[in-house]
Design a protein around this motif. Sequence first.
Motif, PDB file in Angstrom:
ATOM      1  N   PRO B 410       7.805   8.817  -1.716  1.00 30.74           N
ATOM      2  CA  PRO B 410       8.134   7.498  -2.277  1.00 30.74           C
ATOM      3  C   PRO B 410       6.883   6.686  -2.619  1.00 30.74           C
ATOM      4  CG  PRO B 410       9.274   7.837  -0.183  1.00 30.74           C
ATOM      5  CD  PRO B 410       8.399   9.010  -0.391  1.00 30.74           C
ATOM      6  N   LYS B 411       5.845   6.830  -1.820  1.00 30.26           N
ATOM      7  CA  LYS B 411       4.608   6.084  -2.113  1.00 30.26           C
ATOM      8  C   LYS B 411       3.892   6.693  -3.315  1.00 30.26           C
ATOM      9  CE  LYS B 411       3.365   3.097  -0.365  1.00 30.26           C
ATOM     10  NZ  LYS B 411       3.590   1.708  -0.836  1.00 30.26           N
ATOM     11  N   ILE B 412       3.834   8.029  -3.358  1.00 26.36           N
ATOM     12  CA  ILE B 412       3.099   8.707  -4.438  1.00 26.36           C
ATOM     13  C   ILE B 412       3.767   8.455  -5.779  1.00 26.36           C
ATOM     14  CG2 ILE B 412       2.411  10.981  -5.336  1.00 26.36           C
ATOM     15  CD1 ILE B 412       2.253  11.943  -2.403  1.00 26.36           C
ATOM     16  N   THR B 413       5.105   8.528  -5.809  1.00 27.47           N
ATOM     17  CA  THR B 413       5.804   8.491  -7.101  1.00 27.47           C
ATOM     18  C   THR B 413       6.583   7.206  -7.317  1.00 27.47           C
ATOM     19  OG1 THR B 413       7.829   9.425  -6.192  1.00 27.47           O
ATOM     20  CG2 THR B 413       6.142  10.987  -6.952  1.00 27.47           C
ATOM     21  N   GLY B 414       6.844   6.468  -6.263  1.00 28.74           N
ATOM     22  CA  GLY B 414       7.675   5.278  -6.398  1.00 28.74           C
ATOM     23  C   GLY B 414       9.168   5.606  -6.366  1.00 28.74           C
ATOM     24  N   ARG B 415       9.497   6.897  -6.144  1.00 25.72           N
ATOM     25  CA  ARG B 415      10.912   7.311  -6.184  1.00 25.72           C
ATOM     26  C   ARG B 415      11.306   7.996  -4.885  1.00 25.72           C
ATOM     27  NH1 ARG B 415      13.620   5.926 -11.080  1.00 25.72           N
ATOM     28  NH2 ARG B 415      12.053   5.843 -12.706  1.00 25.72           N
ATOM     29  N   MET B 416      12.592   7.931  -4.558  1.00 23.57           N
ATOM     30  CA  MET B 416      13.124   8.672  -3.415  1.00 23.57           C
ATOM     31  C   MET B 416      13.592  10.048  -3.893  1.00 23.57           C
ATOM     32  SD  MET B 416      12.673   6.626  -0.937  1.00 23.57           S
ATOM     33  CE  MET B 416      13.528   7.472   0.401  1.00 23.57           C
TER      34      MET B 416
END
Lengths: 334, 541
Positions: B410-416
């Motif tokens: 989630p931090k790397i891509t902004g997505r779950m």
Amino acid sequence: MKLPLFPESASTFAPDVDHLLFYLVGVSVFFTVLIFGAIFYFAIRYRRRSDNELPKPIHASLALEIAWSVIPFGLTMIMFAWGANIFFKESRPPKDAMQIYVVAKQWMWKLQHMEGQREINELHIPVGRPVKLTMTSEDAIHSFFVPAFRTKQDVVPGRYSTTWFTATKPGKYHLFCAEYCGTKHSGMTGWIYAMEPQDYQAWLSGGRSFGSLAENGEKLFQDLACGNCHKADGSGRCPSLVGLFGRSVQLADGRFVNADEAYLRESILQPNAKIVAGYQPLMPTFQGQVTEEGVLELIEYIKSLVPPPAAGTGTTPAEINVNPGVATATPSNR
Amino acid sequence: MNTAAIETQENYLNAGYGLKSWLLTKDHKRIAILYLITITIFFFIGGIFASLIRIELLTPQGNLVSSETYNKLFTMHGIAMIFFFLIPSIPATLGNFFLPMMIGARDLAFPRINLLSWYLLVIGGAFAIFAMLAGGVDTGWTFYTPYSTTYSNSWVIATALGIFVSGFSSILTGLNFIVTVHRMRAPGMTWFRLPLFVWANYATAVIQVLGTPVVAVTLVLVFCERVFHIGIFDPNLGGDPVLFQHMFWFYSHPAVYIMVLPAMGVISEIISVFSRKPIFGYHVVAFSSMAIAVIGFLVWGHHLFVSTQSVYAGLVFSFLSYFVAIPSAVKVFNWTATLYKGSISFATPMLYAFGFIGLFTIGGLTGLFVASLGFDVHVTDTYFVVAHFHYIMVGGTIMAFLGGLHYWWPKITGRMYPENWAKLSAAIIFVGFNLTFFPQFILGYMGMPRRYHNYPDEFQVLHVLSTAGASILAIGYLFPMVYFMWSLRYGAVAGANPWGATGLEWTMQSPPPVHNFDEIPVVTHEVYDYSTVVKEGVEVG
């Protein structure tokens, strides 16, 4: 299809190693159950019930840290001592062990009995009698592995390594090369035939003999004209070889070395590596002229040169066998 | 925050789009992504070799490929997985991405050297792939002499050169981490406020810097003997073949800790966040990483118990090997104790952490078996050893790598990522792994030697079980590949701190901005102080 789950036990070492296995498995099962049990229990007992729970922090406990360092350490020291004890036994062949020579090459095992029988990828031995293997390789590193005996020893080019075992049960057991040695590594396998002593004697007398190792060594000694310099009475340009094996030899640089198999091998193949005190470096190398089997035969011949009782061969009795056992006790390690 | 917001908000991913903006980037986060892509490629190359090995071993006769090809398969499997996947895996991807953020820095100390180290891995990897395509190498990943220097007719030099070059990648990454941790911690970020992931990567970096030059020297000596016939290892040239084993394992045993220490760091983070408690015995866990790094250099001779090494050397190395076991055991006990009276979440990263502890415990305990002299004589160079180190490297490092990837995704891509698919694949991987490698312990004690193309019939049933497990494992590994890609576009928007975690990396937006922090933070709280992010009765996220 067969599904065996435990190897056969067919040497005096096998029960020792199996008992150590049971201890190791016991300790492991205990800790695995302890840790898994604790994780399962905690994970379920303390599962998150609402998204904003905030458990109290628990930082450390010196007593616990010490307990779970010291107790496992104590248990591992038992593993260490137990394993070391077996290893020591495995590295000390008894003096009366039956000698077999092994030359490994890509991708076969060549085995020689003292009486002259030669075998390829098969080794016949009697049960109940210690068997010592002295081994070398002609090319890459190999490893002599008999799972039923729980023994394994690397076979290294340029040096002798030894291993030993006493078979306890007649039967046919796998011999594997355990050190990767090239294309047909998995084909470098054979069989150990452990036989009742009387069957072994029958096998020995029934097989084709190529002359005992010492006899062949004597022939080779003559063919290579070694005797021109190494005269038995010590009058030659090179030292006498009578009574040499196992003796302590003084070198030109003042050091003493024990005349074991490794020393004899080196002196044949690299004569200038160690010069005996009082002699000149005259001897040519026999590297490339004598096979590994030939070197072993020469060594056996030299071993057979025992001084006649009370005959003056230039050595005093005290010098003979100064260091008995050392040559055979530990794998050559230089 | 909605999907539109994540795309308009300025972050490291949308700061530039051209190929050049990636290949010449000095941003540690982008370099981490470059590493991630590179090592994933090598993971699949190594995985294809592993699949072929397992299919071949379904039958005892060795009738799928020739012995020559089989030997090349296990060699190239080992080389791809160890030198080009496992060693760079966690430090160069997750470490590269998060170490600067976790200590409150805007980048690593030497951003250009960081990029250089990625290029070195790629160049080294190119040599290795060239050697694979040109005909392969058949020495085993261990390159034992004199086979590798005198008898092997395969691409030894090209492969060794590839490993040599990639070694400098590892050295430079280590150097960068050491300097960064010493010099670039934010105000208030004392040594004992460092997250344990940073401690683990710091300890790893010490090994990388001290150990890797030794394997580089060793490979140069192999090169000299193979090409110029300078006698170093081949007794026919006056060399000592066992000397090679000492030099090789002086690096390659500590290299196991290069692979597993960062994994332990990941597990410490995950256990803490998903039980919402500081790690029990934080200081002990931090120092145990350093102890492993130091003692790890003193145990190499336990690979040489039957090599003709002296009996007394064997004794000392066996003894010291038990010393390195204790700090690892202590970590496991501390992780377990952390769960006590915690708030345990079963999110995917935590499942991987549980999996790690289980598999690493078995891998570690069987390490005690092989450190015992009399026992090792029987099982060394058998499948017992193969099973043991796969439990550490695959069961340990890869479980932690996947756990860390899910945790920080989630931090790397902004997505779950999709949670249910992720949980399912974690379970598949755990089951597949055990079915693959547990039978190999039995095979090894039975006497099945490693690196055997064909084998006696009585070993077949266990080999078939192992291959069945490997098939399940392979499917398990494909799942995350697919749903991670899917999540890049369709995953739910994560927000800054979806787990209620405490590290500085969770204080910034997801994905992070190019320079991480607008203002360098001042750290006033102790590490893993969850009262700063979780308020009883207030929604997390």
